[in-house]
Design a protein around this motif. Structure first.
Motif, PDB file in Angstrom:
ATOM      1  N   LEU A   1       0.895  -1.141  -0.241  1.00  0.00           N
ATOM      2  CA  LEU A   1       0.226   0.031  -0.172  1.00  0.00           C
ATOM      3  C   LEU A   1       0.975   1.248   0.011  1.00  0.00           C
ATOM      4  N   LEU A   2       1.928   1.304   0.932  1.00  0.00           N
ATOM      5  CA  LEU A   2       2.672   2.553   1.043  1.00  0.00           C
ATOM      6  C   LEU A   2       3.531   2.495  -0.293  1.00  0.00           C
ATOM      7  N   VAL A   3       4.037   1.521  -0.991  1.00  0.00           N
ATOM      8  CA  VAL A   3       4.554   1.652  -2.162  1.00  0.00           C
ATOM      9  C   VAL A   3       3.709   2.361  -3.315  1.00  0.00           C
ATOM     10  N   ALA A   4       2.368   1.918  -3.476  1.00  0.00           N
ATOM     11  CA  ALA A   4       1.466   2.294  -4.217  1.00  0.00           C
ATOM     12  C   ALA A   4       1.065   3.739  -4.262  1.00  0.00           C
ATOM     13  N   VAL A   5       0.744   4.268  -2.670  1.00  0.00           N
ATOM     14  CA  VAL A   5       0.725   5.628  -2.574  1.00  0.00           C
ATOM     15  C   VAL A   5       1.950   6.208  -2.936  1.00  0.00           C
ATOM     16  N   ALA A   6       3.131   6.045  -2.578  1.00  0.00           N
ATOM     17  CA  ALA A   6       4.292   6.680  -2.726  1.00  0.00           C
ATOM     18  C   ALA A   6       4.330   7.075  -4.471  1.00  0.00           C
ATOM     19  N   ALA A   7       4.235   5.878  -5.233  1.00  0.00           N
ATOM     20  CA  ALA A   7       4.385   6.044  -6.606  1.00  0.00           C
ATOM     21  C   ALA A   7       3.230   6.815  -7.251  1.00  0.00           C
ATOM     22  N   TYR A   8       1.934   6.781  -6.587  1.00  0.00           N
ATOM     23  CA  TYR A   8       0.913   7.566  -7.032  1.00  0.00           C
ATOM     24  C   TYR A   8       1.401   9.166  -6.944  1.00  0.00           C
TER      25      TYR A   8
ATOM     26  N   LYS B   1      -0.453   5.695 -17.326  1.00  0.00           N
ATOM     27  CA  LYS B   1       0.225   5.317 -15.934  1.00  0.00           C
ATOM     28  C   LYS B   1      -0.561   5.899 -14.858  1.00  0.00           C
ATOM     29  N   GLN B   2      -1.057   6.986 -14.951  1.00  0.00           N
ATOM     30  CA  GLN B   2      -1.534   7.691 -13.777  1.00  0.00           C
ATOM     31  C   GLN B   2      -3.160   6.963 -13.562  1.00  0.00           C
ATOM     32  N   ALA B   3      -3.704   6.586 -14.757  1.00  0.00           N
ATOM     33  CA  ALA B   3      -5.113   5.605 -14.496  1.00  0.00           C
ATOM     34  C   ALA B   3      -4.701   4.684 -13.810  1.00  0.00           C
ATOM     35  N   THR B   4      -3.516   3.716 -14.236  1.00  0.00           N
ATOM     36  CA  THR B   4      -3.443   2.515 -13.461  1.00  0.00           C
ATOM     37  C   THR B   4      -2.987   2.615 -11.942  1.00  0.00           C
ATOM     38  N   LEU B   5      -2.480   3.661 -11.667  1.00  0.00           N
ATOM     39  CA  LEU B   5      -2.053   4.092 -10.302  1.00  0.00           C
ATOM     40  C   LEU B   5      -3.175   4.471  -9.550  1.00  0.00           C
ATOM     41  N   LYS B   6      -4.167   4.921 -10.124  1.00  0.00           N
ATOM     42  CA  LYS B   6      -5.082   5.768  -9.573  1.00  0.00           C
ATOM     43  C   LYS B   6      -6.202   4.305  -8.968  1.00  0.00           C
ATOM     44  N   THR B   7      -6.195   3.413  -9.984  1.00  0.00           N
ATOM     45  CA  THR B   7      -6.964   2.215  -9.880  1.00  0.00           C
ATOM     46  C   THR B   7      -6.368   1.111  -8.952  1.00  0.00           C
ATOM     47  N   ILE B   8      -5.135   1.118  -8.842  1.00  0.00           N
ATOM     48  CA  ILE B   8      -4.557   0.453  -7.842  1.00  0.00           C
ATOM     49  C   ILE B   8      -4.754   1.173  -6.383  1.00  0.00           C
ATOM     50  N   LEU B   9      -4.568   2.384  -6.374  1.00  0.00           N
ATOM     51  CA  LEU B   9      -4.762   3.012  -4.918  1.00  0.00           C
ATOM     52  C   LEU B   9      -6.249   2.813  -4.591  1.00  0.00           C
ATOM     53  N   GLY B  10      -7.156   2.839  -5.281  1.00  0.00           N
ATOM     54  CA  GLY B  10      -8.537   2.851  -5.052  1.00  0.00           C
ATOM     55  C   GLY B  10      -9.057   1.341  -4.506  1.00  0.00           C
ATOM     56  N   ALA B  11      -8.151   0.529  -4.886  1.00  0.00           N
ATOM     57  CA  ALA B  11      -8.407  -0.879  -4.331  1.00  0.00           C
ATOM     58  C   ALA B  11      -7.970  -1.223  -2.812  1.00  0.00           C
ATOM     59  N   PHE B  12      -7.095   0.155  -2.363  1.00  0.00           N
ATOM     60  CA  PHE B  12      -7.016   0.105  -0.917  1.00  0.00           C
ATOM     61  C   PHE B  12      -8.038   1.039  -0.277  1.00  0.00           C
ATOM     62  N   PHE B  13      -7.946   2.441  -0.875  1.00  0.00           N
ATOM     63  CA  PHE B  13      -8.889   3.171  -0.374  1.00  0.00           C
ATOM     64  C   PHE B  13      -9.874   3.617  -1.451  1.00  0.00           C
ATOM     65  N   PRO B  14     -11.060   3.035  -1.680  1.00  0.00           N
ATOM     66  CA  PRO B  14     -11.852   3.241  -2.596  1.00  0.00           C
ATOM     67  C   PRO B  14     -12.319   4.799  -2.750  1.00  0.00           C
ATOM     68  N   SER B  15     -12.446   5.137  -1.399  1.00  0.00           N
ATOM     69  CA  SER B  15     -13.025   6.810  -1.402  1.00  0.00           C
ATOM     70  C   SER B  15     -12.282   7.572  -2.065  1.00  0.00           C
ATOM     71  N   LEU B  16     -11.196   7.420  -2.188  1.00  0.00           N
ATOM     72  CA  LEU B  16     -10.066   8.337  -2.763  1.00  0.00           C
ATOM     73  C   LEU B  16     -10.232   8.458  -4.474  1.00  0.00           C
ATOM     74  N   VAL B  17     -11.004   7.560  -4.984  1.00  0.00           N
ATOM     75  CA  VAL B  17     -10.973   7.216  -6.348  1.00  0.00           C
ATOM     76  C   VAL B  17     -12.452   7.577  -7.112  1.00  0.00           C
ATOM     77  N   VAL B  18     -13.293   6.715  -6.192  1.00  0.00           N
ATOM     78  CA  VAL B  18     -14.526   6.584  -6.632  1.00  0.00           C
ATOM     79  C   VAL B  18     -15.504   6.814  -5.737  1.00  0.00           C
ATOM     80  N   GLU B  19     -16.986   7.217  -6.018  1.00  0.00           N
ATOM     81  CA  GLU B  19     -17.969   7.609  -5.044  1.00  0.00           C
ATOM     82  C   GLU B  19     -18.367   6.146  -4.744  1.00  0.00           C
ATOM     83  N   SER B  20     -18.708   6.014  -3.411  1.00  0.00           N
ATOM     84  CA  SER B  20     -19.059   4.811  -2.723  1.00  0.00           C
ATOM     85  C   SER B  20     -20.258   3.954  -3.354  1.00  0.00           C
TER      86      SER B  20
END
Length: 461
Positions: free
Chosen positions: A8-15, A255-274
Motif C-alpha cells: 500500500l505504501l509503495v502504491a501511494v508513494a508511486a501515485y 500510468k496515472q489511471a493505472t496507479l489511481k485504480t490500484i490506489l482505489g483498491a486500498f482506499f476506494p473513497s479516494l478514487v470513486v464514489e461509494s
C-alpha cells in the motif's frame, strides 16, 4: 499484513510521485494525413468524388446463404444445466438459423438498410462508406455536425433507431444534428487496409479527412467500443477541430489511471464514489471477469485470420460468435438464460441486419484485425493515451458496460472532463439498445459543450 501495508505504501508513494512530477506528454505526435493504405498501384489514381451507395442483397448471395444455413452439420449438444456460460447454447441456435433462412425478409431489410442516404469516397487509398443525414428543422434552429462511430462486432446498423431522433429538434434544445456515420476501415462496406498499421489513431486521421472533404472544419464526435478509441484519438490529435467528445465507452489506459485504480483498491473513497465502487472493486472480481469474457480479444489480437476462416465460411458460426457478444455485453447475467436473453432488448431482424452487413461485405476477418493493430508494437510505441487533450468530454456509463472508470481517472487524460451520466440500466450496444436514452444524453452533452465554449470564449462553428 506487513506485506499488504508495504504494498500500500509503495502504491501511494508511486501515485504521489507520478501526480507531482508527471503531467503527461505535451507534444502530441503528428500522423501523416496522406499515408496510403490502399493498393500501391492505385496511388495517385484514386477517385476522390463522393459517390452514392446502396446496400445490395443479390439473389445469388441469398440463395447461397440459405443453403449454408440449412445444410450445416449437426451441432454438439450443450452440457447439462448449461445456458450461455460456455458460449452460444446450441439448443438455442436452431430457431435463429431457421428464422434467418426462412423468415428473415431479405428484400424488406435491404430496403430498410437503404433508408438513409449512403455514400463512398476514397480516403488515403480506401473507399470509405458512410451515411449522411441532414436534418429538416425550422428556421432559427442551429444545425451542428456530429460524427458517430461504431465498434466490433457492431456496424452502422447500431445507429439506425437513433438517427431520426438526432436529426430533429428535441424539446429544450435549439439545435439538431447533421449526422455522419462511417463504417470503420475494414468493417461493413468500407475497404480494408492492404497492409498493417491502421489502428485507432490512423482511423482518426482517415475520419478527419472524411469530415474535411464533406466540408466540416469543426465538429462533435461520439463513439462506443472501437468507435470510442477512434473518438479519443480524434480528440487527442485534433483538439482545435473537435468541439466536443461524447463516449459511451469511457476508458483511459495510462500510468496515472493505472496507479489511481490500484490506489482505489486500498482506499476506494479516494478514487470513486461509494455507491459506484462496486463497478470497479474488488479488482479480483474485475480480473475474474476479464479472464472469463475477453478470450476472444486475445485470439483476435494475435491470430484474427485463423478464426476468420471459419467465420467467413459458416453463417452459423458467424451468428453464434457475434450474437454471443450481444447477449453477454448487454447484460452479463444473460449467460444464465437458456436463450441468452437476446430478445429482451433486441429483435431478430435488428441483430440479423447486423449479421448481414458482415456476411454480405465479407468483412469479419478484416474487422477482427483491428485488435492485432491495437496491440502491435508500433501502436504501443505511439501510445496516444499518454497524451492529454483539452477537448470537452462527457461520458455515458451504463450499468452493464464491461469497464467503469470514474471522473478522477478519466481526468488524467481528458483535462476538460465535464461530467458523466451514470445509468442504472443498459449495456454495451447503447444506441441500439436504448436509442431514446442515448439520444437524450448526446443532446445534453452537446448543450453542455456549447455552454462551455461560450464561457471560455472559444469560437465554435
Amino acid at each position: 499484513m506487513s506485506k499488504i501495508l508495504l504494498g500500500l505504501l509503495v502504491a501511494v508513494a508511486a501515485y504521489i510521485c507520478w501526480s507531482t512530477f508527471s503531467s503527461g506528454s505535451s507534444q502530441v505526435p503528428k500522423l501523416d494525413p496522406q499515408e496510403w493504405w490502399g493498393p500501391k498501384e492505385l496511388k495517385g489514381k484514386q477517385d476522390t468524388s463522393i459517390r452514392p451507395f446502396k446496400v445490395k442483397f443479390s439473389d445469388e448471395m441469398i440463395k447461397d446463404l440459405k443453403s449454408r444455413l440449412k445444410n450445416h452439420r449437426q451441432f454438439v449438444p450443450p452440457l447439462e444445466g448449461i445456458s450461455f456460460q460456455y458460449g452460444f447454447n446450441t439448443k438455442a441456435i436452431e430457431p435463429w438459423l431457421k428464422y434467418w433462412a426462412e423468415e428473415y425478409p431479405f428484400k424488406e431489410r435491404e430496403a430498410f438498410l437503404n433508408k438513409y442516404p449512403q455514400f463512398k469516397t476514397n480516403i488515403q487509398g480506401l473507399d470509405i462508406h458512410f451515411i449522411r443525414v441532414k436534418p429538416q428543422v425550422p428556421a432559427g434552429v442551429e444545425v451542428v455536425p456530429l460524427l458517430l462511430m461504431h465498434g466490433w462486432p457492431g456496424s452502422v446498423r447500431e445507429f439506425y433507431e437513433a438517427i431520426p431522433l438526432l436529426t430533429k429538434q428535441q424539446s429544450g434544445y435549439n439545435f439538431a444534428f447533421e449526422v455522419v456515420v462511417p463504417s470503420l476501415p475494414g468493417y461493413g462496406f468500407s475497404d480494408a487496409p492492404v497492409r498493417p498499421g491502421v489502428a485507432p489513431g490512423q482511423m482518426a486521421v482517415i475520419f478527419k479527412n472524411l469530415m474535411s472533404r464533406l466540408g466540416f472544419k469543426k465538429f462533435y464526435i461520439q463513439g462506443g467500443d472501437w468507435g470510442s478509441a477512434v473518438a479519443s484519438s480524434l480528440a487527442t490529435l485534433y483538439p482545435e477541430d473537435i468541439l466536443g467528445h461524447h463516449t459511451n465507452f469511457a476508458m483511459v489506459q495510462n500510468k496515472q489511471a493505472t496507479l489511481k485504480t490500484i490506489l482505489g483498491a486500498f482506499f476506494p473513497s479516494l478514487v470513486v464514489e461509494s455507491h459506484l465502487a462496486s463497478r470497479m472493486y474488488p479488482l479480483s472480481s474485475f480480473f475474474s471477469y476479464l479472464l472469463e469474457e475477453t478470450g476472444y480479444a486475445h485470439i483476435q489480437g494475435t491470430k484474427p485470420d485463423t478464426v476468420g476462416v471459419s467465420l467467413t465460411d459458416s453463417p452459423s458460426g458467424l451468428l453464434a460468435y457475434i450474437l454471443e457478444k450481444f447477449s453477454t455485453w448487454t447484460n452479463v447475467e444473460n449467460k444464465l438464460k437458456p436463450d441468452g436473453g437476446l430478445e429482451i432488448r433486441f429483435t431478430k431482424d435488428q441483430l440479423i441486419d447486423n449479421l448481414m452487413i458482415y456476411w454480405t461485405s465479407n468483412c469479419i476477418t478484416t474487422s477482427m484485425r483491428l485488435y492485432a493493430e491495437q496491440t502491435s508494437s508500433k501502436n504501443r510505441e505511439l501510445d496516444l493515451d499518454s497524451y492529454t487533450t483539452p477537448v470537452p468530454t462527457w461520458a455515458f456509463q451504463t450499468k452493464s458496460e464491461m469497464i467503469y472508470q470514474p471522473p478522477s481517472v478519466l481526468k488524467t487524460k481528458y483535462l476538460n472532463f465535464l461530467g458523466a451520466t451514470v445509468l442504472e440500466d443498459g449495456g454495451h450496444f447503447l444506441a441500439l439498445e436504448l436509442p431514446q436514452i442515448f439520444v437524450n444524453d448526446v443532446f445534453k452533452a452537446v448543450n453542455i459543450f456549447k455552454d462551455w465554449h461560450s464561457k471560455v470564449k472559444n469560437t465554435e462553428l
